[in-house]
Design a protein around this motif. Structure first.
Motif, short mmCIF file in Angstrom:
data_model
loop_
_atom_site.label_atom_id
_atom_site.label_comp_id
_atom_site.label_asym_id
_atom_site.label_seq_id
_atom_site.Cartn_x
_atom_site.Cartn_y
_atom_site.Cartn_z
N ILE A 186 36.36 32.97 51.23
CA ILE A 186 34.97 33.02 50.79
C ILE A 186 34.20 31.92 51.50
O ILE A 186 34.56 30.74 51.41
CB ILE A 186 34.85 32.86 49.26
CG1 ILE A 186 35.52 34.05 48.56
CG2 ILE A 186 33.39 32.74 48.83
CD1 ILE A 186 35.51 33.95 47.04
N ARG A 187 33.18 32.33 52.25
CA ARG A 187 32.35 31.39 53.02
C ARG A 187 33.21 30.49 53.93
O ARG A 187 33.00 29.29 54.03
CB ARG A 187 31.48 30.56 52.09
CG ARG A 187 30.50 31.42 51.27
CD ARG A 187 29.60 30.57 50.38
NE ARG A 187 28.70 31.44 49.62
CZ ARG A 187 28.98 31.91 48.40
NH1 ARG A 187 30.14 31.58 47.82
NH2 ARG A 187 28.13 32.69 47.77
N GLY A 188 34.19 31.09 54.57
CA GLY A 188 34.96 30.40 55.60
C GLY A 188 36.12 29.57 55.10
O GLY A 188 36.77 28.89 55.90
N GLU A 213 38.78 29.80 41.12
CA GLU A 213 38.19 31.13 41.28
C GLU A 213 39.27 32.20 41.33
O GLU A 213 39.12 33.28 40.74
CB GLU A 213 37.37 31.18 42.57
CG GLU A 213 36.06 30.42 42.54
CD GLU A 213 35.38 30.42 43.89
OE1 GLU A 213 34.23 30.90 43.96
OE2 GLU A 213 35.99 29.97 44.89
N TYR A 214 40.36 31.90 42.04
CA TYR A 214 41.45 32.87 42.14
C TYR A 214 42.08 33.12 40.78
O TYR A 214 42.30 34.28 40.38
CB TYR A 214 42.51 32.38 43.12
CG TYR A 214 43.70 33.31 43.22
CD1 TYR A 214 43.62 34.50 43.93
CD2 TYR A 214 44.89 33.00 42.57
CE1 TYR A 214 44.70 35.37 44.00
CE2 TYR A 214 45.97 33.85 42.64
CZ TYR A 214 45.88 35.04 43.35
OH TYR A 214 46.95 35.89 43.41
N ALA A 262 43.25 36.62 36.42
CA ALA A 262 43.47 36.76 34.98
C ALA A 262 42.65 37.93 34.42
O ALA A 262 43.13 38.70 33.57
CB ALA A 262 43.10 35.47 34.27
N GLU A 263 41.42 38.08 34.89
CA GLU A 263 40.58 39.18 34.43
C GLU A 263 41.17 40.52 34.89
O GLU A 263 41.21 41.49 34.11
CB GLU A 263 39.16 39.02 34.96
CG GLU A 263 38.21 40.15 34.61
CD GLU A 263 37.89 40.25 33.13
OE1 GLU A 263 37.18 41.19 32.74
OE2 GLU A 263 38.36 39.38 32.34
N VAL A 264 41.63 40.60 36.12
CA VAL A 264 42.24 41.83 36.62
C VAL A 264 43.47 42.19 35.81
O VAL A 264 43.66 43.35 35.41
CB VAL A 264 42.59 41.68 38.13
CG1 VAL A 264 43.50 42.81 38.58
CG2 VAL A 264 41.32 41.65 38.97
N LEU A 322 38.40 41.80 45.44
CA LEU A 322 37.13 42.51 45.28
C LEU A 322 36.30 41.91 44.15
O LEU A 322 35.07 41.76 44.27
CB LEU A 322 37.40 43.99 45.01
CG LEU A 322 38.09 44.78 46.14
CD1 LEU A 322 38.35 46.22 45.72
CD2 LEU A 322 37.26 44.74 47.42
N LEU A 323 36.95 41.54 43.04
CA LEU A 323 36.23 40.94 41.93
C LEU A 323 35.65 39.58 42.32
O LEU A 323 34.50 39.25 42.00
CB LEU A 323 37.15 40.80 40.71
CG LEU A 323 36.53 40.16 39.46
CD1 LEU A 323 35.30 40.94 39.00
CD2 LEU A 323 37.56 40.06 38.34
N ALA A 324 36.45 38.79 43.03
CA ALA A 324 35.98 37.47 43.48
C ALA A 324 34.80 37.61 44.44
O ALA A 324 33.82 36.85 44.35
CB ALA A 324 37.12 36.71 44.14
#
Length: 475
Positions: free
Chosen positions: A68-70, A77-78, A83-85, A107-109
């Protein structure tokens, strides 16, 4: 091997997660898709866009496949996205695989980060790969890099069958870039599949090599024999620019001209295809200088990457080592590596070379197929370059328990069948802790020569883990 290719599970899971709608560049292929994704991401990042990138397999840790952004996604974040997935998977009963969990996490991130563009690399095949579950509307461009034989047990026994599976990520009304191909039949199949899907087929041409120009590229410094050479001076064409763009390509090997050509064809498509122009306002931000800067800034460790191993980094070393690291894992990529080694040895044909090799067990692919291609340079070298081979294994792969190494003894016995005079060292088993011992052995075998770590990205990952995170930065 425990892989069940299907889109049913991942589609059920995604239906219960926030809608994924990030503008996406979707890339399939046997070889080169990682390099193309790195190049495209770097060019778009240089233009000021916020870019997400998903590559598989990961290199050192599972998070480094999600950028994300390089930068690799943060642990926080991961963990939150995964955990949500996993919670949603349990609630809806999708029963997704580990790779599908990883894909959905990425994809969610990306959706949570509200990125401008996502560059999404296919995991295996294309038609039934988890990444192909993304909605049609979010696809900007699909692309196909070089296709060759690999994973035949899942994709088919011919390059045509494999090309059909990979090209089936094409979406109606969207552009599809076909990169340069070794097998002409792949282009025929791709064009037919793209036409059937109602997509627009665009054929990419390789970037052009050019001579080093001090006025454009700065002073030219010749490296020592086996340290990293300077970037390749290249010229690329981009839609809307009045002349070709000179650039420096930091990815080595002539095959990277094909990959750069595919990457710049994707950029040209973003600038010119009506379905892309209506969604991305790139024309005002993407200049020849930005394209050149993006190419030069590209980093893709583990693929023809040079690293200097200091003697104090590994106990038992008596001198610094120049090491070439490459994830070549099939006959096609091994041929590319062999061709590259042949070129760099041309000026020093008697310099010794030592390989440290591990291979994945992936029938019907055999060690003989990969190693015959890899050692082609030695069979054709009339001056008898001294070749040594260490056979070892690699660590278990997080999220992919079915991935197993070929026995080290099978590697060295196959090497001796191909090169009867080869010196060999065989790890007693496939465990990763023998890599340090292999490096020490190779340093003695290839004094003033070249050590090559290859055969599997999983071995390359072990090399980086052994030497520390800073080692993943190429010279």
């Amino acid at each position: 091997m425990s892989i069940d290719l299907s889109l049913d599970r991942i589609k059920l899971l995604l239906a219960h997660l926030p809608v994924y709608n990030r503008p996406t560049i979707h890339i399939a292929g046997t070889n080169g898709k990682g390099s193309v994704s790195a190049l495209v991401s770097s060019i778009l990042s240089a233009a000021g866009l916020n870019i997400g990138r998903f590559n598989s397999p990961h290199l050192v840790a599972v998070r480094d496949g999600i950028s994300i952004r390089g930068a690799p996604i943060s642990e926080e974040e991961y963990a939150a996205a995964r955990a949500e997935v996993e919670r949603v998977d349990k609630d809806c009963g999708a029963g997704v695989s580990s790779f599908e969990v990883l894909t959905a996490t990425a994809l969610l991130a990306f959706q949570r980060a509200q990125l401008d563009v996502v560059v999404l690399e296919v995991g295996l095949g294309g038609r039934l790969d988890a990444t192909n579950a993304i909605p049609d509307d979010c696809v900007l461009v699909s692309a196909l890099t070089a296709v060759d034989l690999d994973h035949q047990a899942f994709l088919g026994n011919t390059v045509e069958a494999i090309a059909r599976e990979k090209t089936s990520i094409a979406r109606s009304g969207r552009p599809f870039v076909v990169g340069p191909q070794k097998h002409a039949s792949v282009i025929d199949v791709a064009q037919a599949v793209v036409a059937d899907a109602g997509a627009d087929c665009i054929l990419a041409s390789p970037a052009l090599a050019r001579d080093w120009d001090d006025a454009v590229d700065g002073p030219h410094a010749d490296p020592s024999t086996f340290s990293a050479p300077p970037p390749q001076p290249v010229s690329v064409s981009v839609s809307g620019f009045s002349s070709s763009v000179p650039a420096q390509l930091p990815l080595f090997g002539t095959h990277q001209l094909d990959n750069l050509g595919t990457a710049t064809a994707i950029i040209s498509t973003l600038l010119s295809h009506p379905s892309c122009v209506s969604r991305l306002a790139l024309r005002d931000t993407l200049s020849p200088a930005i394209v050149s800067q993006g190419i030069k800034s590209t980093r893709w460790p583990g693929r023809l990457s040079y690293h200097k191993l200091s003697a104090n980094k590994l106990p038992g070393l008596t001198a610094d080592m120049n090491i070439l690291v490459d994830g070549a894992h099939n006959a096609a990529s091994a041929t590319t590596l062999s061709d590259y080694i042949e070129r760099i040895l041309a000026a020093h044909p008697e310099a010794p070379i030592a390989f440290i090799l591990a291979l994945s067990h992936s029938p019907p692919k055999t060690p003989s197929e990969t190693l015959s291609a890899l050692f082609a340079f030695a069979r054709m070298n009339s001056t008898k370059t001294r070749v040594s081979v260490a056979g070892t294994g690699f660590s278990s792969v997080e999220g992919m328990p079915w991935v197993k190494p070929v026995l080290p003894s099978d590697i060295t016995s196959t090497a001796r069948e191909i090169l009867p005079d080869v010196d060999v060292w065989t790890a007693p088993d496939g465990k990763p802790e023998h890599l340090g011992e292999a490096l020490r052995w190779a340093s003695q075998q290839a004094k003033d020569g070249l050590v090559v770590v290859a055969g599997s990205l999983y071995l390359v990952a072990d090399f980086y883990r052994l030497l520390g995170d800073d080692t993943t930065n190429p010279l």
